[in-house]
Design an enzyme around this catalytic site. Structure first.
Site, short mmCIF file in Angstrom:
data_model
loop_
_atom_site.label_atom_id
_atom_site.label_comp_id
_atom_site.label_asym_id
_atom_site.label_seq_id
_atom_site.Cartn_x
_atom_site.Cartn_y
_atom_site.Cartn_z
N SER A 180 -15.46 -1.55 -85.66
CA SER A 180 -14.25 -0.97 -86.26
C SER A 180 -13.26 -2.09 -86.53
O SER A 180 -13.30 -3.15 -85.87
CB SER A 180 -13.62 0.02 -85.28
OG SER A 180 -12.32 0.38 -85.69
N TYR B 2 -11.04 2.29 -76.51
CA TYR B 2 -11.87 2.34 -77.74
C TYR B 2 -11.95 0.98 -78.41
O TYR B 2 -13.04 0.48 -78.74
CB TYR B 2 -11.28 3.39 -78.69
CG TYR B 2 -11.97 3.46 -80.03
CD1 TYR B 2 -13.14 4.20 -80.21
CD2 TYR B 2 -11.44 2.81 -81.15
CE1 TYR B 2 -13.76 4.28 -81.45
CE2 TYR B 2 -12.06 2.88 -82.39
CZ TYR B 2 -13.21 3.62 -82.54
OH TYR B 2 -13.83 3.69 -83.77
P1 NAD Z 1 -17.69 11.67 -86.33
O1 NAD Z 1 -16.92 12.49 -85.38
O2 NAD Z 1 -18.16 12.32 -87.55
O3 NAD Z 1 -18.94 11.02 -85.64
C1 NAD Z 1 -19.00 10.66 -84.29
C2 NAD Z 1 -20.26 11.28 -83.74
O4 NAD Z 1 -20.53 10.71 -82.47
C3 NAD Z 1 -20.18 12.77 -83.51
O5 NAD Z 1 -20.57 13.51 -84.64
C4 NAD Z 1 -21.15 12.98 -82.34
O6 NAD Z 1 -22.38 13.49 -82.81
C5 NAD Z 1 -21.38 11.60 -81.81
N1 NAD Z 1 -21.15 11.52 -80.37
C6 NAD Z 1 -19.98 11.29 -79.72
N2 NAD Z 1 -20.18 11.36 -78.40
C7 NAD Z 1 -21.49 11.63 -78.20
C8 NAD Z 1 -22.31 11.83 -77.06
N3 NAD Z 1 -21.82 11.71 -75.81
N4 NAD Z 1 -23.61 12.15 -77.24
C9 NAD Z 1 -24.13 12.26 -78.48
N5 NAD Z 1 -23.41 12.07 -79.60
C10 NAD Z 1 -22.11 11.76 -79.45
O7 NAD Z 1 -16.76 10.41 -86.67
P2 NAD Z 1 -17.05 9.03 -87.46
O8 NAD Z 1 -15.71 8.50 -87.76
O9 NAD Z 1 -18.01 9.22 -88.54
O10 NAD Z 1 -17.66 8.10 -86.33
C11 NAD Z 1 -18.81 7.33 -86.52
C12 NAD Z 1 -18.60 5.92 -86.02
O11 NAD Z 1 -17.67 5.24 -86.87
C13 NAD Z 1 -18.05 5.80 -84.59
O12 NAD Z 1 -18.74 4.78 -83.92
C14 NAD Z 1 -16.62 5.36 -84.82
O13 NAD Z 1 -16.12 4.63 -83.75
C15 NAD Z 1 -16.79 4.52 -86.08
N6 NAD Z 1 -15.55 4.27 -86.80
C16 NAD Z 1 -14.89 5.29 -87.40
C17 NAD Z 1 -13.71 5.03 -88.07
C18 NAD Z 1 -12.96 6.13 -88.75
O14 NAD Z 1 -11.83 5.89 -89.20
N7 NAD Z 1 -13.48 7.33 -88.88
C19 NAD Z 1 -13.22 3.72 -88.15
C20 NAD Z 1 -13.91 2.71 -87.54
C21 NAD Z 1 -15.08 2.98 -86.86
#
Ligand code: NAD
Ligand code: MG
Length: 298
Positions: A190, A203
């Site tokens: 991130s 985080y």
């Molecule tokens: P999202 O909520 O769609 O996806 C996160 C997913 O993580 C959930 O759908 C869930 O299935 C899974 N998860 C969480 N805890 C879990 C557990 N204990 N067991 C099994 N599955 C679990 O959100 P997203 O933003 O698409 O996140 C995906 C990745 O992108 C993450 O690693 C997040 O840190 C990273 N990210 C997101 C952003 C943003 O702005 N959305 C920015 C930087 C990084």
């Protein structure tokens, strides 16, 4: 309908955030309940066979970035094991169907990534039911803001590290044993790894760990012909942000401070994962590809 190859102005390709972005759900949240519903590529991602015949595991595959990655991998020709939490079945069902509609095999395995045995089960399933594992995309993540370290419990800190760092470690460890030369691991960091928000202490720390873990592992497994890379998204419109990832009141300006002036959509992250999974990136390993709307990175 445009797809990821249609030339257009990236500042207006997707909407800026506004008051309608302010919404809250219980963790882990459902993408189908979001307004606007994120673009995870259903109508915008066109595959061209870049991953034909590959066997992939995608975590967090029900929603957001993981969902966009699962759809893109399938449309590029890969069979996919989908990991998500049992509460996310409604979102996951749609992804399962989309992978099948792309003509590929989808195997859904809900569970808790904080459990090492579950992580091993994902790899075992890929090996037994898909016939191997060529691509591991660790996309799942946990983000819950806590403004004051005094309120950050050990359980919270532990859960964030277990989900973001330990699960990646367990999955990489189990997958590397089975990976053939040409295989690829893609982890998800991130912008928080370099520009940590004060309210995301735990985080942001995991995201820096993911970058460093990946650079170390990349060197360790290079001799086996396995590449390890990272995608580091900026603000992307996903369930993570509306289940306590940010205070609700800041969502109306989500992504506004990036040079492109808007939040990213999950569909815009998927091509980075496809590139790092495919042989096109054959000489790239230990790299972090920042997909963050233009914010400078170290
Ligand atoms: P999202 O909520 O769609 O996806 C996160 C997913 O993580 C959930 O759908 C869930 O299935 C899974 N998860 C969480 N805890 C879990 C557990 N204990 N067991 C099994 N599955 C679990 O959100 P997203 O933003 O698409 O996140 C995906 C990745 O992108 C993450 O690693 C997040 O840190 C990273 N990210 C997101 C952003 C943003 O702005 N959305 C920015 C930087 C990084
Ligand atoms: Mg989800």
């Amino acid at each position: 309908m445009s797809n990821q190859y249609t030339m257009q102005d990236p500042t207006t390709q997707y909407t800026k955030a506004g008051p309608e972005f302010q919404q809250q759900q219980q963790e882990p949240g459902l993408q189908k309940k979001m307004n606007p519903v994120p673009d995870t590529g259903e109508d915008t991602y066109q595959g061209t066979g870049r991953l034909t015949g590959r066997k992939a595991i995608v975590t967090g595959a029900d929603s957001g970035i993981g969902r966009a990655v699962a759809i893109a991998f399938a449309r590029e020709g890969a069979d996919v094991v989908l990991s998500y939490m049992p509460e996310e079945e409604e979102d996951a069902k749609q992804v399962l169907k989309l992978v099948q509609e792309a003509g590929r095999t989808a195997i859904a395995i809900p569970g808790d990534l904080k459990d090492e045995e579950y992580c091993e089960q994902l790899v075992d399933t890929a090996v037994k039911q898909l016939g191997g594992i060529d691509i591991l995309a660790n996309v799942a993540g946990k983000q819950q803001f806590v403004p004051d370290i005094a309120d950050l419990t050990t359980k919270h800190f532990d859960d964030t590290f277990k989900t973001n760092v330990y699960a990646m470690f367990w999955l990489c460890k189990a997958a590397v044993k089975h990976m053939q030369p040409g295989s690829a691991i893609i982890n998800t960091s991130s912008i928080q790894a370099y520009n940590p928000s004060p309210i995301l202490l735990d985080y942001a720390t995991t995201k820096a760990a993911i970058n460093t873990f990946s650079k170390s592992l990349a060197q360790q497994v290079a001799g086996k012909g396995i590449r390890v890379n990272v995608v580091a998204p900026g603000p992307v419109w996903t369930p993570l942000q509306v289940v306590g990832g940010q205070p609700e009141e800041v969502l109306k300006e989500f992504g506004a401070s990036t040079p492109l002036g808007r939040p990213g959509q999950p569909a815009e992250m998927a091509p980075a994962y496809v590139f790092l999974a495919s042989q096109e990136s054959s000489y790239i390993s230990g790299e972090t590809l920042n997909a963050n709307g233009g914010t400078p990175t170290p």
